[in-house]
Motif scaffolding. Structure first.
Motif, PDB file in Angstrom:
ATOM      1  N   GLY A 165       0.806  -1.297   0.120  1.00 33.38           N
ATOM      2  CA  GLY A 165      -0.120  -0.079  -0.073  1.00 33.38           C
ATOM      3  C   GLY A 165       1.028   1.424   0.156  1.00 33.38           C
ATOM      4  N   SER A 166       0.056   2.450  -0.185  1.00 31.77           N
ATOM      5  CA  SER A 166       0.858   3.678  -0.270  1.00 31.77           C
ATOM      6  C   SER A 166       0.027   4.747  -0.023  1.00 31.77           C
ATOM      7  N   SER A 167       0.450   6.226   0.326  1.00 33.34           N
ATOM      8  CA  SER A 167      -0.398   7.065   0.627  1.00 33.34           C
ATOM      9  C   SER A 167      -0.783   7.689  -0.670  1.00 33.34           C
ATOM     10  N   GLY A 168      -0.714   7.099  -1.735  1.00 36.72           N
ATOM     11  CA  GLY A 168      -1.276   7.536  -3.029  1.00 36.72           C
ATOM     12  C   GLY A 168      -0.233   7.534  -4.222  1.00 36.72           C
ATOM     13  N   PRO A 169      -0.496   7.626  -5.535  1.00 28.54           N
ATOM     14  CA  PRO A 169       0.671   7.471  -6.602  1.00 28.54           C
ATOM     15  C   PRO A 169       1.544   8.497  -6.230  1.00 28.54           C
ATOM     16  N   GLY A 170       2.701   8.233  -6.522  1.00 29.53           N
ATOM     17  CA  GLY A 170       3.810   9.207  -6.552  1.00 29.53           C
ATOM     18  C   GLY A 170       4.295   9.495  -5.320  1.00 29.53           C
ATOM     19  N   SER A 171       3.533   9.206  -4.132  1.00 31.73           N
ATOM     20  CA  SER A 171       4.314   9.354  -2.735  1.00 31.73           C
ATOM     21  C   SER A 171       5.523   8.676  -2.646  1.00 31.73           C
ATOM     22  N   ILE A 172       6.292   8.995  -1.330  1.00 30.12           N
ATOM     23  CA  ILE A 172       7.501   8.490  -1.306  1.00 30.12           C
ATOM     24  C   ILE A 172       7.302   7.082  -1.139  1.00 30.12           C
ATOM     25  N   ASN A 173       6.379   6.844  -0.285  1.00 31.41           N
ATOM     26  CA  ASN A 173       6.169   5.130   0.027  1.00 31.41           C
ATOM     27  C   ASN A 173       5.830   4.514  -1.082  1.00 31.41           C
ATOM     28  N   HIS A 174       5.096   4.883  -1.874  1.00 37.01           N
ATOM     29  CA  HIS A 174       5.009   4.246  -3.368  1.00 37.01           C
ATOM     30  C   HIS A 174       6.181   4.079  -4.143  1.00 37.01           C
ATOM     31  N   LEU A 175       7.163   5.080  -4.246  1.00 33.29           N
ATOM     32  CA  LEU A 175       8.209   5.007  -5.058  1.00 33.29           C
ATOM     33  C   LEU A 175       9.366   4.129  -4.393  1.00 33.29           C
ATOM     34  N   ALA A 176       9.420   4.090  -2.933  1.00 30.28           N
ATOM     35  CA  ALA A 176      10.210   3.248  -2.285  1.00 30.28           C
ATOM     36  C   ALA A 176       9.784   1.755  -2.747  1.00 30.28           C
ATOM     37  N   GLY A 177       8.428   1.509  -3.051  1.00 30.83           N
ATOM     38  CA  GLY A 177       8.305  -0.157  -3.193  1.00 30.83           C
ATOM     39  C   GLY A 177       8.718   0.053  -4.750  1.00 30.83           C
ATOM     40  N   VAL A 178       8.591   0.893  -5.568  1.00 27.90           N
ATOM     41  CA  VAL A 178       8.884   0.856  -6.897  1.00 27.90           C
ATOM     42  C   VAL A 178      10.356   0.461  -7.200  1.00 27.90           C
ATOM     43  N   LEU A 179      11.310   1.144  -6.244  1.00 30.57           N
ATOM     44  CA  LEU A 179      12.492   1.029  -6.305  1.00 30.57           C
ATOM     45  C   LEU A 179      12.924  -0.271  -5.612  1.00 30.57           C
ATOM     46  N   GLY A 231      19.954  -7.509   3.131  1.00 29.82           N
ATOM     47  CA  GLY A 231      20.154  -8.179   1.593  1.00 29.82           C
ATOM     48  C   GLY A 231      19.963  -7.397   0.383  1.00 29.82           C
ATOM     49  N   VAL A 232      19.660  -6.008   0.786  1.00 30.07           N
ATOM     50  CA  VAL A 232      19.665  -5.291  -0.769  1.00 30.07           C
ATOM     51  C   VAL A 232      20.780  -4.090  -0.668  1.00 30.07           C
ATOM     52  N   PRO A 233      22.054  -4.342  -1.081  1.00 29.02           N
ATOM     53  CA  PRO A 233      22.997  -3.459  -0.819  1.00 29.02           C
ATOM     54  C   PRO A 233      22.822  -2.338  -1.786  1.00 29.02           C
ATOM     55  N   GLY A 234      22.898  -1.024  -1.392  1.00 28.32           N
ATOM     56  CA  GLY A 234      22.873   0.291  -1.950  1.00 28.32           C
ATOM     57  C   GLY A 234      21.301   0.793  -1.975  1.00 28.32           C
ATOM     58  N   TYR A 235      20.392   0.150  -1.500  1.00 27.56           N
ATOM     59  CA  TYR A 235      18.958   0.428  -1.294  1.00 27.56           C
ATOM     60  C   TYR A 235      18.874   1.443  -0.243  1.00 27.56           C
ATOM     61  N   GLU A 236      18.401   2.677  -0.438  1.00 27.88           N
ATOM     62  CA  GLU A 236      18.420   3.858   0.358  1.00 27.88           C
ATOM     63  C   GLU A 236      17.212   4.887   0.068  1.00 27.88           C
ATOM     64  N   VAL A 237      16.184   4.990   0.846  1.00 27.53           N
ATOM     65  CA  VAL A 237      15.252   6.027   0.650  1.00 27.53           C
ATOM     66  C   VAL A 237      14.856   6.748   1.954  1.00 27.53           C
ATOM     67  N   SER A 238      14.635   7.998   1.804  1.00 28.74           N
ATOM     68  CA  SER A 238      14.362   8.789   2.899  1.00 28.74           C
ATOM     69  C   SER A 238      13.409   9.815   2.416  1.00 28.74           C
ATOM     70  N   SER A 239      12.215  10.426   3.166  1.00 22.31           N
ATOM     71  CA  SER A 239      11.532  11.415   3.222  1.00 22.31           C
ATOM     72  C   SER A 239      12.586  12.602   3.492  1.00 22.31           C
ATOM     73  N   TRP A 240      12.757  13.657   3.237  1.00 23.32           N
ATOM     74  CA  TRP A 240      13.528  14.787   3.347  1.00 23.32           C
ATOM     75  C   TRP A 240      12.883  16.201   3.362  1.00 23.32           C
ATOM     76  N   ASN A 241      13.531  17.156   3.913  1.00 24.55           N
ATOM     77  CA  ASN A 241      12.998  18.541   3.816  1.00 24.55           C
ATOM     78  C   ASN A 241      13.991  19.498   4.166  1.00 24.55           C
ATOM     79  N   GLY A 242      13.407  20.700   3.676  1.00 24.99           N
ATOM     80  CA  GLY A 242      14.607  21.923   3.819  1.00 24.99           C
ATOM     81  C   GLY A 242      13.737  23.306   3.507  1.00 24.99           C
ATOM     82  N   VAL A 243      14.374  24.169   3.845  1.00 19.76           N
ATOM     83  CA  VAL A 243      13.729  25.636   3.668  1.00 19.76           C
ATOM     84  C   VAL A 243      14.321  26.224   2.238  1.00 19.76           C
TER      85      VAL A 243
END
Length: 325
Positions: A158-172, A244-256
């Motif tokens: 599941g995800s919070s919607g198409p294009g959300s970070i938790n959607h694309l985390a699954g795609v990656l 078990g998935v070397p190189g996998y890294e995803v984060s939600s991030w923010n800035g000003v």
């Protein structure tokens, strides 16, 4: 005659310098002398709003003027981001930059009324990882077993919607592992969490602070976190990379960010204030409790990070064949 010409030239130069000073944005002189608006392109109560409210009071105290949150949600964050992009470049409107709006939306919504060059970076605030959780009835206890099962049959996430970070985390994740995963979008993180708890979907990538309370029951199991290092919220859960998935890294991030053309000394003043605010014990405590890893640093650090994330997520969005809704 030569002396008269030289004096005339000096006078003209002095007038030009004075005119240049007068033409500089007023914000550069005695900044700030009135409240600062912080446009958050999401509704109140969400993660972006929470992050901004943890830090805005202390940053305002340091600047000597209040920083007022202005929630402008809609269109996956594009409405608020456009408001920030078209504001006067005087330092009195700052914008909350987020992984979704800055690194994903440019590929999903190519016709937005704002573009990356409309902004200049102020500071990289923080990152927060996601946690891969599965319904407890799924016969897997770790990432390797999850991948193995997803190669024998299709699993849903599941995800919070198409294009959300938790959607694309699954795609990656699927692209890096060969797992057969079917995306099931929901209208927000809450419904998506309820779906995995109820067994309507098998898995979900969710921020640790939201997932942690649900792990106390017997309906959910955390098998990996998406960051490069383990999170203090769930220290016992390994990273997906180490599991078990070397190189996998995803984060939600923010800035000003501020509108392009904002005076450099104003940007420097804002940067210093936010860096100092994030060293405040209460601010640090609030961020840590919500799973945020503090970043900070100079404006160029956030610019470099956004550029690297654009390069990362462009191919993922293309692979997911996302289109504006």
């Amino acid at each position: 005659m030569q002396k008269r010409t030289m004096l005339h030239g000096l006078a003209c130069a002095a007038l030009a310098a004075a005119a240049g000073t007068a033409m500089r944005p007023a914000a550069a002189e005695g900044y700030p002398n009135r409240p600062i608006r912080w446009v958050v392109p999401w509704p109140p109560g969400g993660g972006a709003d929470l992050m901004a409210r943890i830090i805005n009071t202390k940053a305002g105290e340091i600047l000597g003027q209040p920083i007022v949150i202005d929630n402008r949600g809609g269109a996956a964050g594009n409405i608020g981001t456009q408001i920030g992009a078209t504001a006067p470049a005087d330092g009195y409107t700052i914008t909350f930059g987020y992984s979704g709006t800055l690194a994903i939306n440019p590929f999903v919504y190519p016709d937005t009324q704002w573009k990356q060059s409309d902004f200049e970076s102020v500071i990289f605030l923080a990152k927060v990882p996601l946690t891969l959780v599965v319904n407890a009835n799924l016969p897997v206890k770790n990432v390797k077993e999850f991948i193995a099962l997803a190669k024998t049959r299709q699993l849903t996430f599941g995800s919070s919607g198409p294009g959300s970070i938790n959607h694309l985390a699954g795609v990656l994740f699927a692209s890096m592992t060969g797992a057969n995963l079917l995306h099931v979008p929901y209208r927000g993180g809450g419904p998506a969490m309820n779906a995995v708890l109820g067994g309507q979907v098998d898995a979900l990538f969710m921020v640790p602070v939201v997932a942690a309370p649900q792990l106390k029951g017997d309906k959910l199991r955390a098998i990996g976190v998406t960051s490069a290092k383990r999170t203090d919220v769930l220290p016992e859960v390994p990273t997906i990379a180490e599991a078990g998935v070397p190189g996998y890294e995803v984060s939600s991030w923010n800035g000003v960010m501020v509108p392009a053309g904002t005076p450099k000394d104003v940007i420097a003043r804002l940067n210093a204030a936010f860096n100092k605010a994030m060293q405040d014990p209460q601010v640090r405590k609030g961020l840590a409790e919500n799973g945020y890893d503090i970043e900070g640093g100079g404006p160029e650090r956030f610019t470099q990070w956004v550029d690297s994330e654009l390069a990362k997520w462009g191919p993922v969005v293309k692979r997911a064949n996302l289109r504006p809704e």
